[in-house]
Motif scaffolding. Structure first.
Motif, PDB file in Angstrom:
ATOM      1  N   LEU A 170       0.815  -1.208   0.000  1.00  0.00           N
ATOM      2  CA  LEU A 170       0.000   0.000   0.000  1.00  0.00           C
ATOM      3  C   LEU A 170       0.855   1.266   0.000  1.00  0.00           C
ATOM      4  N   SER A 171       2.131   1.108   0.348  1.00  0.00           N
ATOM      5  CA  SER A 171       3.004   2.285   0.389  1.00  0.00           C
ATOM      6  C   SER A 171       4.455   1.838   0.353  1.00  0.00           C
ATOM      7  N   PRO A 172       5.340   2.732  -0.076  1.00  0.00           N
ATOM      8  CA  PRO A 172       6.758   2.411  -0.002  1.00  0.00           C
ATOM      9  C   PRO A 172       7.227   2.495   1.461  1.00  0.00           C
ATOM     10  N   GLU A 173       8.445   2.106   1.701  1.00  0.00           N
ATOM     11  CA  GLU A 173       9.034   2.202   3.035  1.00  0.00           C
ATOM     12  C   GLU A 173       8.981   3.650   3.523  1.00  0.00           C
ATOM     13  N   VAL A 174       8.611   3.805   4.783  1.00  0.00           N
ATOM     14  CA  VAL A 174       8.626   5.126   5.416  1.00  0.00           C
ATOM     15  C   VAL A 174       9.537   5.022   6.632  1.00  0.00           C
ATOM     16  N   TYR A 175      10.550   5.891   6.679  1.00  0.00           N
ATOM     17  CA  TYR A 175      11.482   5.890   7.809  1.00  0.00           C
ATOM     18  C   TYR A 175      11.126   7.017   8.764  1.00  0.00           C
ATOM     19  N   THR A 176      11.055   6.696  10.052  1.00  0.00           N
ATOM     20  CA  THR A 176      10.858   7.717  11.083  1.00  0.00           C
ATOM     21  C   THR A 176      11.957   7.561  12.119  1.00  0.00           C
ATOM     22  N   SER A 177      12.534   8.687  12.525  1.00  0.00           N
ATOM     23  CA  SER A 177      13.600   8.629  13.521  1.00  0.00           C
ATOM     24  C   SER A 177      13.006   8.376  14.894  1.00  0.00           C
ATOM     25  N   ALA A 178      13.869   7.971  15.811  1.00  0.00           N
ATOM     26  CA  ALA A 178      13.435   7.684  17.174  1.00  0.00           C
ATOM     27  C   ALA A 178      12.833   8.942  17.799  1.00  0.00           C
ATOM     28  N   GLU A 179      12.042   8.746  18.836  1.00  0.00           N
ATOM     29  CA  GLU A 179      11.384   9.886  19.482  1.00  0.00           C
ATOM     30  C   GLU A 179      12.388  10.917  19.980  1.00  0.00           C
ATOM     31  N   ASN A 180      13.556  10.450  20.372  1.00  0.00           N
ATOM     32  CA  ASN A 180      14.582  11.395  20.796  1.00  0.00           C
ATOM     33  C   ASN A 180      15.493  11.715  19.613  1.00  0.00           C
ATOM     34  N   GLY A 181      14.912  11.832  18.438  1.00  0.00           N
ATOM     35  CA  GLY A 181      15.631  12.000  17.179  1.00  0.00           C
ATOM     36  C   GLY A 181      16.549  13.203  17.121  1.00  0.00           C
ATOM     37  N   GLN A 182      16.797  13.839  18.255  1.00  0.00           N
ATOM     38  CA  GLN A 182      17.702  14.977  18.286  1.00  0.00           C
ATOM     39  C   GLN A 182      19.150  14.553  18.058  1.00  0.00           C
ATOM     40  N   VAL A 183      19.485  13.303  18.334  1.00  0.00           N
ATOM     41  CA  VAL A 183      20.856  12.831  18.208  1.00  0.00           C
ATOM     42  C   VAL A 183      21.114  12.423  16.763  1.00  0.00           C
ATOM     43  N   LEU A 184      22.060  13.103  16.140  1.00  0.00           N
ATOM     44  CA  LEU A 184      22.408  12.806  14.757  1.00  0.00           C
ATOM     45  C   LEU A 184      22.915  11.368  14.659  1.00  0.00           C
ATOM     46  N   GLY A 185      22.387  10.620  13.723  1.00  0.00           N
ATOM     47  CA  GLY A 185      22.817   9.242  13.518  1.00  0.00           C
ATOM     48  C   GLY A 185      22.079   8.229  14.363  1.00  0.00           C
ATOM     49  N   SER A 186      21.104   8.680  15.164  1.00  0.00           N
ATOM     50  CA  SER A 186      20.358   7.717  15.971  1.00  0.00           C
ATOM     51  C   SER A 186      19.399   6.935  15.075  1.00  0.00           C
ATOM     52  N   GLY A 187      19.044   5.774  15.506  1.00  0.00           N
ATOM     53  CA  GLY A 187      18.183   4.906  14.715  1.00  0.00           C
ATOM     54  C   GLY A 187      16.717   5.265  14.835  1.00  0.00           C
ATOM     55  N   GLY A 188      15.916   4.534  14.108  1.00  0.00           N
ATOM     56  CA  GLY A 188      14.475   4.742  14.112  1.00  0.00           C
ATOM     57  C   GLY A 188      13.772   3.494  13.635  1.00  0.00           C
ATOM     58  N   GLN A 189      12.689   3.682  12.880  1.00  0.00           N
ATOM     59  CA  GLN A 189      11.879   2.573  12.375  1.00  0.00           C
ATOM     60  C   GLN A 189      11.624   2.737  10.889  1.00  0.00           C
ATOM     61  N   SER A 190      11.727   1.634  10.164  1.00  0.00           N
ATOM     62  CA  SER A 190      11.282   1.574   8.772  1.00  0.00           C
ATOM     63  C   SER A 190       9.946   0.846   8.779  1.00  0.00           C
ATOM     64  N   THR A 191       8.957   1.425   8.101  1.00  0.00           N
ATOM     65  CA  THR A 191       7.598   0.890   8.141  1.00  0.00           C
ATOM     66  C   THR A 191       7.066   0.689   6.730  1.00  0.00           C
ATOM     67  N   TRP A 192       6.386  -0.451   6.522  1.00  0.00           N
ATOM     68  CA  TRP A 192       5.721  -0.772   5.261  1.00  0.00           C
ATOM     69  C   TRP A 192       4.276  -1.099   5.572  1.00  0.00           C
ATOM     70  N   ARG A 193       3.392  -0.779   4.639  1.00  0.00           N
ATOM     71  CA  ARG A 193       1.969  -1.098   4.771  1.00  0.00           C
ATOM     72  C   ARG A 193       1.555  -2.023   3.632  1.00  0.00           C
ATOM     73  N   PHE A 194       0.819  -3.074   3.990  1.00  0.00           N
ATOM     74  CA  PHE A 194       0.329  -4.053   3.032  1.00  0.00           C
ATOM     75  C   PHE A 194      -1.143  -4.304   3.287  1.00  0.00           C
ATOM     76  N   GLN A 195      -1.774  -4.999   2.337  1.00  0.00           N
ATOM     77  CA  GLN A 195      -3.149  -5.464   2.522  1.00  0.00           C
ATOM     78  C   GLN A 195      -3.254  -6.865   1.962  1.00  0.00           C
ATOM     79  N   ALA A 196      -3.933  -7.734   2.714  1.00  0.00           N
ATOM     80  CA  ALA A 196      -4.181  -9.096   2.246  1.00  0.00           C
ATOM     81  C   ALA A 196      -5.187  -9.028   1.099  1.00  0.00           C
ATOM     82  N   ILE A 197      -4.825  -9.609  -0.054  1.00  0.00           N
ATOM     83  CA  ILE A 197      -5.675  -9.474  -1.235  1.00  0.00           C
ATOM     84  C   ILE A 197      -6.289 -10.781  -1.720  1.00  0.00           C
ATOM     85  N   ALA A 198      -5.738 -11.914  -1.314  1.00  0.00           N
ATOM     86  CA  ALA A 198      -6.254 -13.192  -1.809  1.00  0.00           C
ATOM     87  C   ALA A 198      -5.924 -14.302  -0.817  1.00  0.00           C
ATOM     88  N   ALA A 199      -6.780 -15.285  -0.758  1.00  0.00           N
ATOM     89  CA  ALA A 199      -6.527 -16.436   0.101  1.00  0.00           C
ATOM     90  C   ALA A 199      -5.324 -17.209  -0.422  1.00  0.00           C
TER      91      ALA A 199
END
Length: 130
Positions: free
Chosen positions: A71-100
């Motif tokens: 449903l969407s390409p990868e979306v990257y969001t930095s950690a909640e304390n994203g003030q630190v340069l180079g800190s990690g975060g989350q990569s998120t993908w959205r899908f939908q089940a379309i067939a059995a």
């Protein structure tokens, strides 16, 4: 209450109970959340820890294309304390089940310029859609 009104109220109650309710979104954040059982139409969100500043990226190797649709390409969001340069975060993908059916959602975490190198991490999730 008249019989007609009672029957109308009961009929509406039965229709409401039988109506297809929205399907809950499934959120996956780690390998231990797998395997997954989904229903056709059900949304799936996959969020994995990521830090693109290290040169590592998640790449989809198998998208369970027969049973899932992106449903969407990868979306990257930095950690909640994203003030630190180079800190990690989350990569998120959205899908939908379309067939059995059955499929695998497989991602690897590696540096794109070294495709022959062993991935630093893998995410491999068996998907069953009913």
């Amino acid at each position: 209450m008249s019989l007609t009104r009672l029957m109308t109220a009961l009929s509406l109650g039965l229709l409401t109970a039988c109506a297809h309710s929205p399907v809950d979104n499934i959120n996956v954040e780690e390998q231990s959340d797998c395997p997954l059982q989904l229903h056709v139409g059900q949304p799936l969100t996959v969020s994995l820890p990521s830090n693109p500043t290290t040169g590592y990226r998640w790449a989809i190797q198998d998208s369970a294309g027969g049973v899932l649709r992106s449903l969407s390409p990868e979306v990257y969001t930095s950690a909640e304390n994203g003030q630190v340069l180079g800190s990690g975060g989350q990569s998120t993908w959205r899908f939908q089940a379309i067939a059995a059916g059955n499929g695998r959602l497989r991602l690897t975490y590696q540096q794109p310029w070294e495709p022959e190198a062993e991935p630093a991490q893998t995410f491999d999730c068996a998907i069953t859609v009913n």
